[in-house]
Design an enzyme around this catalytic site. Structure first.
Site, PDB file in Angstrom:
ATOM      1  N   GLU A   1       6.802  -2.727 132.200  1.00  0.00           N
ATOM      2  CA  GLU A   1       6.351  -3.080 133.550  1.00  0.00           C
ATOM      3  C   GLU A   1       6.731  -1.998 134.557  1.00  0.00           C
ATOM      4  O   GLU A   1       5.946  -1.682 135.463  1.00  0.00           O
ATOM      5  CB  GLU A   1       6.924  -4.429 133.978  1.00  0.00           C
ATOM      6  CG  GLU A   1       6.413  -4.904 135.321  1.00  0.00           C
ATOM      7  CD  GLU A   1       4.903  -5.083 135.370  1.00  0.00           C
ATOM      8  OE1 GLU A   1       4.280  -4.647 136.372  1.00  0.00           O
ATOM      9  OE2 GLU A   1       4.325  -5.646 134.437  1.00  0.00           O
TER      10      GLU A   1
ATOM     11  N   GLU B   1       0.705   2.996 138.387  1.00  0.00           N
ATOM     12  CA  GLU B   1      -0.214   2.444 139.385  1.00  0.00           C
ATOM     13  C   GLU B   1       0.110   2.967 140.780  1.00  0.00           C
ATOM     14  O   GLU B   1      -0.800   3.307 141.542  1.00  0.00           O
ATOM     15  CB  GLU B   1      -0.160   0.923 139.372  1.00  0.00           C
ATOM     16  CG  GLU B   1      -0.864   0.305 138.191  1.00  0.00           C
ATOM     17  CD  GLU B   1      -0.899  -1.216 138.265  1.00  0.00           C
ATOM     18  OE1 GLU B   1      -0.256  -1.802 139.160  1.00  0.00           O
ATOM     19  OE2 GLU B   1      -1.591  -1.804 137.416  1.00  0.00           O
TER      20      GLU B   1
END
Length: 116
Positions: A65, A72
């Site tokens: 994550e 991102e």
């Protein structure tokens, strides 16, 4: 960054984890799930091998994550408009998180079968 004291570099890393925790709901959710795993392990008190497997599994999900969030964040900053290649990169990173989470579920199922 080269040549900085280890303590200072740790500070940068902890700051990054804090940023992810504050910005990403999914990271907070996964941290909560990791805390729940810790509570279950404390209550059940399994063999040390299960502690190691649990720590590695939770770590795998959180690392995936964090990498997804970093990718991102960087991509959205460098190229805010939509592009198929960027969409593919983001989807692949999300797929890594999904795969890590699926592995964690399989480990949880194996733990349940072994202890209940």
């Amino acid at each position: 960054m080269k040549g900085l004291a280890f303590r200072r570099r740790i500070g940068f890393a902890l700051h990054g984890i804090g940023i992810a925790f504050n910005r990403e709901r999914s990271f907070r959710t996964q941290c909560l799930a990791g805390a729940a795993i810790l509570v279950i392990l404390l209550l059940v008190r399994p063999a040390p091998l299960w502690w190691a497997i649990g720590a590695l599994t939770v770590g795998l999900v959180l690392v995936a994550e964090l990498v997804n969030t970093a990718l991102e964040t960087l991509v959205d900053h460098l190229h805010p408009e939509r592009h198929p290649a960027i969409g593919a990169a983001k989807d692949i990173a999300a797929g890594a998180v999904l795969l890590a989470s699926s592995i964690a579920v399989l480990v949880a199922v194996a733990f349940m079968f072994a202890h209940f």
